[in-house]
Scaffold this active site. Sequence first.
Site, PDB file in Angstrom:
ATOM      1  N   LYS A   1      41.159  56.796  26.017  1.00 52.68           N
ATOM      2  CA  LYS A   1      42.393  56.349  25.338  1.00 52.68           C
ATOM      3  C   LYS A   1      43.260  57.551  24.948  1.00 52.68           C
ATOM      4  O   LYS A   1      44.490  57.465  24.982  1.00 52.68           O
ATOM      5  CB  LYS A   1      42.043  55.518  24.101  1.00 52.68           C
ATOM      6  CG  LYS A   1      41.375  54.171  24.406  1.00 52.68           C
ATOM      7  CD  LYS A   1      42.321  53.155  24.992  1.00 52.68           C
ATOM      8  CE  LYS A   1      41.703  51.762  25.025  1.00 52.68           C
ATOM      9  NZ  LYS A   1      42.563  50.763  25.657  1.00 52.68           N
TER      10      LYS A   1
ATOM     11  N   TYR B   1      42.047  55.212  17.425  1.00 53.89           N
ATOM     12  CA  TYR B   1      41.200  56.409  17.556  1.00 53.89           C
ATOM     13  C   TYR B   1      41.571  57.252  18.768  1.00 53.89           C
ATOM     14  O   TYR B   1      40.885  58.214  19.091  1.00 53.89           O
ATOM     15  CB  TYR B   1      39.708  56.063  17.490  1.00 53.89           C
ATOM     16  CG  TYR B   1      39.148  55.109  18.530  1.00 53.89           C
ATOM     17  CD1 TYR B   1      39.124  55.442  19.875  1.00 53.89           C
ATOM     18  CD2 TYR B   1      38.594  53.885  18.140  1.00 53.89           C
ATOM     19  CE1 TYR B   1      38.587  54.585  20.817  1.00 53.89           C
ATOM     20  CE2 TYR B   1      38.061  53.010  19.078  1.00 53.89           C
ATOM     21  CZ  TYR B   1      38.057  53.370  20.412  1.00 53.89           C
ATOM     22  OH  TYR B   1      37.528  52.526  21.352  1.00 53.89           O
TER      23      TYR B   1
HETATM   24  C1  HXC Z   1      24.878  51.894  27.018  1.00 57.54           C
HETATM   25  C2  HXC Z   1      25.760  50.820  28.847  1.00 57.54           C
HETATM   26  C3  HXC Z   1      26.134  49.716  28.051  1.00 57.54           C
HETATM   27  C4  HXC Z   1      25.813  49.759  26.662  1.00 57.54           C
HETATM   28  C5  HXC Z   1      26.726  49.314  30.096  1.00 57.54           C
HETATM   29  N1  HXC Z   1      26.133  50.524  30.089  1.00 57.54           N
HETATM   30  N2  HXC Z   1      26.731  48.796  28.853  1.00 57.54           N
HETATM   31  N3  HXC Z   1      25.155  51.912  28.343  1.00 57.54           N
HETATM   32  N4  HXC Z   1      25.184  50.874  26.192  1.00 57.54           N
HETATM   33  N5  HXC Z   1      26.134  48.762  25.838  1.00 57.54           N
HETATM   34  C6  HXC Z   1      25.909  51.385  31.246  1.00 57.54           C
HETATM   35  C7  HXC Z   1      25.014  50.716  32.283  1.00 57.54           C
HETATM   36  O1  HXC Z   1      23.641  50.820  31.930  1.00 57.54           O
HETATM   37  C8  HXC Z   1      25.362  51.526  33.550  1.00 57.54           C
HETATM   38  O2  HXC Z   1      24.744  52.789  33.556  1.00 57.54           O
HETATM   39  C9  HXC Z   1      26.857  51.799  33.347  1.00 57.54           C
HETATM   40  O3  HXC Z   1      27.126  51.643  31.951  1.00 57.54           O
HETATM   41  C10 HXC Z   1      27.738  50.834  34.109  1.00 57.54           C
HETATM   42  O4  HXC Z   1      27.350  49.518  33.737  1.00 57.54           O
HETATM   43  P1  HXC Z   1      27.769  48.245  34.586  1.00 57.54           P
HETATM   44  O5  HXC Z   1      27.351  47.042  33.824  1.00 57.54           O
HETATM   45  O6  HXC Z   1      27.325  48.407  35.991  1.00 57.54           O
HETATM   46  O7  HXC Z   1      29.359  48.436  34.582  1.00 57.54           O
HETATM   47  P2  HXC Z   1      30.497  47.447  34.910  1.00 57.54           P
HETATM   48  O8  HXC Z   1      29.999  46.184  35.522  1.00 57.54           O
HETATM   49  O9  HXC Z   1      31.505  48.237  35.636  1.00 57.54           O
HETATM   50  O10 HXC Z   1      31.055  47.026  33.444  1.00 57.54           O
HETATM   51  C11 HXC Z   1      31.839  47.876  32.668  1.00 57.54           C
HETATM   52  C12 HXC Z   1      31.481  47.791  31.171  1.00 57.54           C
HETATM   53  C13 HXC Z   1      31.489  46.321  30.686  1.00 57.54           C
HETATM   54  C14 HXC Z   1      32.504  48.643  30.458  1.00 57.54           C
HETATM   55  C15 HXC Z   1      30.091  48.364  30.974  1.00 57.54           C
HETATM   56  O11 HXC Z   1      31.202  46.278  29.301  1.00 57.54           O
HETATM   57  C16 HXC Z   1      32.773  45.615  30.954  1.00 57.54           C
HETATM   58  O12 HXC Z   1      32.998  45.098  32.047  1.00 57.54           O
HETATM   59  N6  HXC Z   1      33.711  45.570  29.975  1.00 57.54           N
HETATM   60  C17 HXC Z   1      35.050  44.938  30.147  1.00 57.54           C
HETATM   61  C18 HXC Z   1      35.568  44.287  28.913  1.00 57.54           C
HETATM   62  C19 HXC Z   1      35.460  45.106  27.642  1.00 57.54           C
HETATM   63  O13 HXC Z   1      34.656  46.021  27.525  1.00 57.54           O
HETATM   64  N7  HXC Z   1      36.288  44.719  26.657  1.00 57.54           N
HETATM   65  C20 HXC Z   1      36.322  45.371  25.382  1.00 57.54           C
HETATM   66  C21 HXC Z   1      37.545  46.164  25.232  1.00 57.54           C
HETATM   67  S1  HXC Z   1      37.697  46.443  23.529  1.00 57.54           S
HETATM   68  P3  HXC Z   1      23.359  53.089  34.382  1.00 57.54           P
HETATM   69  O14 HXC Z   1      23.198  54.561  34.317  1.00 57.54           O
HETATM   70  O15 HXC Z   1      22.299  52.330  33.632  1.00 57.54           O
HETATM   71  O16 HXC Z   1      23.577  52.562  35.773  1.00 57.54           O
HETATM   72  C22 HXC Z   1      38.337  47.898  23.176  1.00 57.54           C
HETATM   73  C23 HXC Z   1      38.682  47.968  21.704  1.00 57.54           C
HETATM   74  C24 HXC Z   1      38.635  49.295  21.093  1.00 57.54           C
HETATM   75  O17 HXC Z   1      38.519  48.738  23.981  1.00 57.54           O
HETATM   76  C25 HXC Z   1      39.036  49.399  19.631  1.00 57.54           C
HETATM   77  C26 HXC Z   1      38.444  48.444  18.655  1.00 57.54           C
HETATM   78  C27 HXC Z   1      38.956  48.611  17.244  1.00 57.54           C
HETATM   79  P1  NAP Z   2      39.051  41.934  26.577  1.00 60.25           P
HETATM   80  O1  NAP Z   2      39.383  40.511  26.397  1.00 60.25           O
HETATM   81  O2  NAP Z   2      37.669  42.309  26.953  1.00 60.25           O
HETATM   82  O3  NAP Z   2      40.089  42.532  27.617  1.00 60.25           O
HETATM   83  C1  NAP Z   2      39.781  43.448  28.616  1.00 60.25           C
HETATM   84  C2  NAP Z   2      40.346  42.926  29.916  1.00 60.25           C
HETATM   85  O4  NAP Z   2      40.284  43.960  30.892  1.00 60.25           O
HETATM   86  C3  NAP Z   2      39.579  41.725  30.486  1.00 60.25           C
HETATM   87  O5  NAP Z   2      40.490  40.722  30.865  1.00 60.25           O
HETATM   88  C4  NAP Z   2      38.878  42.283  31.710  1.00 60.25           C
HETATM   89  O6  NAP Z   2      38.789  41.285  32.724  1.00 60.25           O
HETATM   90  C5  NAP Z   2      39.825  43.409  32.119  1.00 60.25           C
HETATM   91  N1  NAP Z   2      39.113  44.446  32.852  1.00 60.25           N
HETATM   92  C6  NAP Z   2      38.035  45.158  32.453  1.00 60.25           C
HETATM   93  N2  NAP Z   2      37.626  45.975  33.427  1.00 60.25           N
HETATM   94  C7  NAP Z   2      38.478  45.787  34.463  1.00 60.25           C
HETATM   95  C8  NAP Z   2      38.580  46.336  35.753  1.00 60.25           C
HETATM   96  N3  NAP Z   2      37.715  47.265  36.188  1.00 60.25           N
HETATM   97  N4  NAP Z   2      39.591  45.922  36.570  1.00 60.25           N
HETATM   98  C9  NAP Z   2      40.467  44.967  36.155  1.00 60.25           C
HETATM   99  N5  NAP Z   2      40.419  44.407  34.940  1.00 60.25           N
HETATM  100  C10 NAP Z   2      39.441  44.817  34.099  1.00 60.25           C
HETATM  101  O7  NAP Z   2      39.375  42.754  25.236  1.00 60.25           O
HETATM  102  P2  NAP Z   2      40.693  42.843  24.334  1.00 60.25           P
HETATM  103  O8  NAP Z   2      40.238  42.994  22.950  1.00 60.25           O
HETATM  104  O9  NAP Z   2      41.646  41.784  24.673  1.00 60.25           O
HETATM  105  O10 NAP Z   2      41.293  44.256  24.788  1.00 60.25           O
HETATM  106  C11 NAP Z   2      42.576  44.363  25.368  1.00 60.25           C
HETATM  107  C12 NAP Z   2      43.110  45.769  25.135  1.00 60.25           C
HETATM  108  O11 NAP Z   2      43.292  46.013  23.758  1.00 60.25           O
HETATM  109  C13 NAP Z   2      42.214  46.884  25.648  1.00 60.25           C
HETATM  110  O12 NAP Z   2      42.996  47.940  26.174  1.00 60.25           O
HETATM  111  C14 NAP Z   2      41.514  47.351  24.402  1.00 60.25           C
HETATM  112  O13 NAP Z   2      41.055  48.681  24.496  1.00 60.25           O
HETATM  113  C15 NAP Z   2      42.654  47.216  23.402  1.00 60.25           C
HETATM  114  N6  NAP Z   2      42.239  47.147  22.016  1.00 60.25           N
HETATM  115  C16 NAP Z   2      41.639  46.039  21.534  1.00 60.25           C
HETATM  116  C17 NAP Z   2      41.295  45.997  20.199  1.00 60.25           C
HETATM  117  C18 NAP Z   2      40.659  44.788  19.578  1.00 60.25           C
HETATM  118  O14 NAP Z   2      40.268  44.864  18.427  1.00 60.25           O
HETATM  119  N7  NAP Z   2      40.541  43.689  20.278  1.00 60.25           N
HETATM  120  C19 NAP Z   2      41.540  47.099  19.385  1.00 60.25           C
HETATM  121  C20 NAP Z   2      42.141  48.209  19.926  1.00 60.25           C
HETATM  122  C21 NAP Z   2      42.506  48.244  21.244  1.00 60.25           C
HETATM  123  P3  NAP Z   2      37.573  41.288  33.782  1.00 60.25           P
HETATM  124  O15 NAP Z   2      36.332  41.639  33.021  1.00 60.25           O
HETATM  125  O16 NAP Z   2      37.597  39.929  34.356  1.00 60.25           O
HETATM  126  O17 NAP Z   2      37.937  42.329  34.808  1.00 60.25           O
END
Ligand code: HXC
Ligand code: NAP
Length: 282
Positions: free
Chosen positions: A163, A148
């Site tokens: 992205k 996307y």
């Molecule tokens: C709405 C949300 C939310 C949710 C967090 N927030 N989660 N808002 N819905 N589900 C808001 C919080 O309320 C806060 O705003 C702000 O976001 C920051 O939240 P924190 O928890 O303080 O942030 P942080 O600790 O920095 O964590 C970042 C994060 C978290 C993105 C929110 O989910 C994370 O650490 N993710 C890392 C791993 C991850 O997401 N992996 C997936 C990648 S998959 P306020 O205003 O309340 O303070 C991917 C695949 C895509 O990308 C394609 C798939 C096909």
């Molecule tokens: P994931 O396991 O949640 O990987 C995300 C990683 O990023 C975690 O290891 C996390 O570790 C690290 N990360 C997040 N915030 C960070 C920060 N602020 N600083 C340093 N590290 C950080 O998810 P995943 O599915 O493997 O995703 C990997 C990649 O693939 C991502 O770019 C995602 O957008 C892409 N992707 C995934 C899918 C899917 O279906 N899985 C599809 C399309 C694209 P910490 O939280 O410990 O920091």
Amino acid sequence: MYQPDMLTQQTILITGGGTGLGRAMAERLAGLGARVGILGRRTEPLTATVEAIQQAGGRAAWASADVRDPEQIAAAIDQLEEELEPFTSLVNNAAGNFLAPSEDLSPKAFDAVVQIVLYGTYNATMDLGRRWIERGDGGQILSIVTTYAWMGSSFVLPSACAKAGVLAMTRSLAVEWATYGIRSNAIAPGPFPTEGAFSRLATPEMLEVGKKAVPVGRFGDPGELADLAAYLLSPMATYVNGECVVIDGGEWLKNGQEFSKYTDMPRAQAKALMQSMKPKKG
Ligand code: HXC
Ligand code: NAP
């Protein structure tokens, strides 16, 4: 099927390399001879991944850093280059994402995802890019985006915006930094089951629907993505620059195509339906 020494010339930094797709790439690239440095915020997944690589006979090291902070990235790269060797490649894999209606997002919520995905990629790319330009030996950037990145997507607005920016960065630097011997490419995955992604983006019921949206009828295996990354970082791919390779079982094409919904019918039923619509001769 690759030669086991395919990546022995490579020292590769993987952001977010302790979990999910990052870990799968770290293990695969190390298994092909690369030295692998991984960074992320939580130490537990990082140490577990490094231990697994070392137990399999590979070389790896970890550093804790938040990609949103350029100073933390610089310190982590200094530490990892000291423990391994100067990096030759960067995999921008760290990401944040969640499902939310766009009108309900707080400014901090939008910021959190864009800072991790777009600024985090920029921070790591600029740090290593500047080192490579100074050293004069070139380098390789591989960024993980999503399908996307060019289509956009409902309910993941911050991720879609970020992205798209990473894809633009990939193509911009592929041209601008080629003169320094730096290649820049991307991989756009469709759905791959990882704890990080699937726990935030789908319920079990939604997963069943999601699987049907993939023409090959299944989700990806992280090993398949890791093999693609290995190719793009290998000496076989030195003429690939500015490319974004999709690995999604055909998912984005199906969902963009007007009549793709007919593939969800049993084929005999679809054929009968289309036959019934065909004008009769004479
Ligand atoms: C709405 C949300 C939310 C949710 C967090 N927030 N989660 N808002 N819905 N589900 C808001 C919080 O309320 C806060 O705003 C702000 O976001 C920051 O939240 P924190 O928890 O303080 O942030 P942080 O600790 O920095 O964590 C970042 C994060 C978290 C993105 C929110 O989910 C994370 O650490 N993710 C890392 C791993 C991850 O997401 N992996 C997936 C990648 S998959 P306020 O205003 O309340 O303070 C991917 C695949 C895509 O990308 C394609 C798939 C096909
Ligand atoms: P994931 O396991 O949640 O990987 C995300 C990683 O990023 C975690 O290891 C996390 O570790 C690290 N990360 C997040 N915030 C960070 C920060 N602020 N600083 C340093 N590290 C950080 O998810 P995943 O599915 O493997 O995703 C990997 C990649 O693939 C991502 O770019 C995602 O957008 C892409 N992707 C995934 C899918 C899917 O279906 N899985 C599809 C399309 C694209 P910490 O939280 O410990 O920091």
